[in-house]
Write a protein that holds these residues in place. Structure first.
Motif, PDB file in Angstrom:
ATOM      1  N   LEU A  26     -16.050 -48.270 -20.155  1.00 49.49           N
ATOM      2  CA  LEU A  26     -17.338 -47.199 -19.193  1.00 49.49           C
ATOM      3  C   LEU A  26     -17.621 -47.770 -17.384  1.00 49.49           C
ATOM      4  CD1 LEU A  26     -19.634 -47.013 -22.615  1.00 49.49           C
ATOM      5  CD2 LEU A  26     -17.426 -44.338 -21.216  1.00 49.49           C
ATOM      6  N   THR A  29     -14.401 -46.932 -15.588  1.00 46.68           N
ATOM      7  CA  THR A  29     -13.677 -45.078 -15.290  1.00 46.68           C
ATOM      8  C   THR A  29     -15.279 -44.531 -14.766  1.00 46.68           C
ATOM      9  OG1 THR A  29     -14.795 -44.997 -17.950  1.00 46.68           O
ATOM     10  CG2 THR A  29     -12.545 -45.603 -17.216  1.00 46.68           C
ATOM     11  N   GLU A  30     -16.639 -45.167 -15.006  1.00 51.38           N
ATOM     12  CA  GLU A  30     -17.456 -44.310 -15.544  1.00 51.38           C
ATOM     13  C   GLU A  30     -18.646 -44.272 -13.634  1.00 51.38           C
ATOM     14  OE1 GLU A  30     -17.753 -41.144 -16.052  1.00 51.38           O
ATOM     15  OE2 GLU A  30     -16.225 -41.389 -18.056  1.00 51.38           O
ATOM     16  N   TRP A  31     -18.225 -45.549 -13.966  1.00 59.64           N
ATOM     17  CA  TRP A  31     -19.787 -46.055 -12.987  1.00 59.64           C
ATOM     18  C   TRP A  31     -19.012 -46.469 -11.679  1.00 59.64           C
ATOM     19  CZ3 TRP A  31     -20.668 -51.437 -11.976  1.00 59.64           C
ATOM     20  CH2 TRP A  31     -21.915 -52.211 -11.427  1.00 59.64           C
ATOM     21  N   ASP A  33     -15.507 -45.958 -10.822  1.00 57.64           N
ATOM     22  CA  ASP A  33     -14.545 -44.922 -10.565  1.00 57.64           C
ATOM     23  C   ASP A  33     -12.855 -44.921 -10.354  1.00 57.64           C
ATOM     24  OD1 ASP A  33     -14.569 -42.309 -10.989  1.00 57.64           O
ATOM     25  OD2 ASP A  33     -14.549 -42.178  -8.498  1.00 57.64           O
ATOM     26  N   ARG A  38      -7.158 -42.966 -19.501  1.00 60.33           N
ATOM     27  CA  ARG A  38      -8.157 -43.011 -20.349  1.00 60.33           C
ATOM     28  C   ARG A  38      -8.336 -42.662 -21.891  1.00 60.33           C
ATOM     29  NH1 ARG A  38     -13.556 -40.079 -17.659  1.00 60.33           N
ATOM     30  NH2 ARG A  38     -13.329 -41.372 -15.328  1.00 60.33           N
TER      31      ARG A  38
END
Length: 404
Positions: A26, A29-31, A33, A38
Motif C-alpha cells: 500500500l 503503490t499508493e503513497w 506511487d 499490483r
C-alpha cells in the motif's frame, strides 16, 4: 521448542508478515506511487493469507510428523517470498535478505535435515528470484534500498530476539524438569532399597516379636501388681501392633493382593504408639470408607512428623482434620513446631535429608511418593502463630471393603 508449538508460533508470525507485506504494498503503490504490478503482489499475499488460515486450523490437530509439516510450511513461505520479491525488484529489493531470516527461524526449531532442506529451498527461491525478478525503477531504487534495509534490519532483530528468548526459556524449563526427574529417580531408588531392606527385616522380626509376646504374658500372669500388669498389657498391645505391621508389610509384597484399612483404626493405633501427644481431631469420615494401606502409612508418617516437630518446640499438640468431598479424601495435619529449618530448605523430593536431629529424612519423601503414585497432591505451608500445615488430597472409592 516442540513442533506443534513451533507450528502455532509460525502461524502467528505469518500473520505479522502478511500484515507487513500488505502495508508495504500500500505504501509503495499508493503513497510513494511506485509502478509495481499490483495484481501479482496482492495475489501472492492473498494466497499466503488463505494458506495461513488453513495452517492455523491444522496446527490445532498436528500430525504424527510435525517436523515435516513445519518444513512444508517453511516451503510455502519461501515460495511466496520468492514470488513477491520477483514482482518487486528481484535481487535489488532490500527485503531479499528475508531468506536468511527464514533459515534462522528453521534452525532454531527444526531438526538438522529439515533445516538443510529449508536452506536448499531458500537458495533455489533466491536464485529464481534473481534471474526472473523485475527490477525496481531507477528513480526510486536508492531511496527504497535505504528505507527497506532499515525496516528489514528491525524485523530481523525482532524475530531473532523473539525466537532466541523463547528457546532460552524452553531450555531452562527443560533443565528444571530434568533436575526434578533426577531427584525423583534418586528418591525412588532409595525407596526401593529401603523397601527391600524392610522386607528382609520383617522376616527377621517374627522370632523376637513372638518371644516378646510370651514374656509379656508371663509377666502379666506372675505379678500381683496392678500397675505392672497394666504395663504388661500395654506392652502386649504394642507388640501386637508391631506384628500387624510386619504382616501388612509381608502381605503387600504378594503379587495381586491389595488390602484395605480403616483410617479411624489407623489413628487409634498411632495414638497407642504416641500416647503423650495431644491429638486434636476435626471432621468425620464416612462409615463405609476403606482405603488402601499406603494411605494409612501416609497419615501415620505425617502425624509422626507433626508430633516430632511439636515436641521439639515444647508442645505436645497435633491437629488433624479429615473430610471427604465428592470422590476426594482431604487431610490437614498441623503441628506447633518452628517451621522449616533455615539451613535446610524444604524439599519433598529428597530422601534421607532431615532437619530433625534424630530424623532419617524418610517420612516426608515417602509421603510425597505415595501421593504421587495415587494421583493426588500434597502441599505444605506455614501457619500463624507458628507451625506447619501439610495438606493432601487423594482420590478414594466409597462402599468398597477392599481394593480389587
Amino acid at each position: 521448542m516442540s513442533s506443534p508449538s513451533f507450528l502455532r508460533t509460525l502461524c502467528n508470525l505469518r500473520w505479522v508478515a502478511i500484515t507487513g507485506q500488505a502495508v508495504t504494498v500500500l505504501v509503495a503503490t499508493e503513497w510513494m506511487d511506485i509502478p509495481l504490478p499490483r495484481g501479482p503482489l496482492w495475489g501472492g499475499i492473498a494466497v499466503l493469507a488463505a494458506f495461513n488460515i488453513y495452517a492455523t486450523w491444522r496446527s490445532r490437530h498436528p500430525g504424527p510428523d510435525s517436523s515435516r509439516t513445519a518444513f512444508l510450511h517453511m516451503l510455502v513461505d519461501v515460495a511466496v517470498l520468492s514470488w513477491l520479491l520477483a514482482c518487486s525488484g528481484g535481487i535489488t529489493n532490500p527485503f531479499s535478505p528475508m531468506f536468511l531470516l527464514l533459515n534462522v527461524v528453521a534452525a532454531l526449531a527444526l531438526p538438522l535435515r529439515w533445516v538443510l532442506a529449508t536452506a536448499a529451498a531458500s537458495l533455489l527461491g533466491y536464485g529464481l528470484m534473481s534471474v526472473f525478478g523485475q527490477p525496481l525503477p531507477e528513480l526510486h531504487s536508492t531511496r527504497l534500498h535505504l528505507w527497506g534495509m532499515a525496516v528489514n534490519f528491525l524485523l530481523s532483530v525482532g524475530v531473532v530476539l523473539y525466537f532466541s528468548t523463547r528457546l532460552v526459556s524452553a531450555l531452562r524449563l527443560r533443565e528444571r524438569e530434568v533436575s526434578t526427574l533426577r531427584e525423583r529417580f534418586a528418591r525412588n531408588e532409595g525407596i526401593v532399597a529401603l523397601a527391600t531392606h524392610a522386607a528382609a527385616v520383617a522376616h527377621e522380626l517374627n522370632t523376637p516379636l513372638a518371644t516378646m509376646t510370651l514374656l509379656s504374658e508371663e509377666i502379666s500372669e506372675q505379678t500381683d501388681d496392678d500397675g505392672i500388669r497394666e504395663d504388661a498389657h500395654t506392652l502386649r498391645q504394642l507388640v501386637d501392633l508391631c506384628r500387624d505391621r510386619v504382616r501388612e508389610l509381608a502381605a503387600s509384597a504378594e503379587m495381586g493382593f491389595r488390602a484395605s484399612v480403616d483410617l479411624d483404626r489407623v489413628i487409634d493405633r498411632w495414638q497407642l504408639v504416641r500416647p503423650t501427644i495431644d491429638l486434636r481431631r476435626e471432621g468425620v469420615l464416612p462409615p463405609n470408607l476403606r482405603v488402601e494401606p499406603s494411605i494409612g502409612h501416609l497419615l501415620q508418617a505425617l502425624l509422626n512428623n507433626a508430633a516430632d516437630a511439636s515436641t521439639q518446640a515444647g508442645s505436645q499438640r497435633v491437629f488433624l482434620r479429615l473430610r471427604c468431598e465428592q470422590d476426594e479424601l482431604i487431610g490437614d495435619v498441623r503441628d506447633e513446631g518452628k517451621g522449616f529449618h533455615e539451613n535446610l530448605p524444604f524439599s519433598s523430593e529428597g530422601l534421607f535429608r532431615s532437619s530433625k536431629p534424630e530424623g532419617m529424612g524418610v517420612g516426608l519423601a515417602l509421603s510425597h511418593a505415595t501421593v504421587e503414585r495415587l494421583g493426588g497432591s500434597l502441599s505444605i505451608h506455614t501457619v500463624q502463630p507458628r507451625g506447619v500445615c501439610v495438606t493432601f488430597r487423594l482420590p478414594v472409592r466409597f462402599g468398597r471393603k477392599e481394593f480389587p
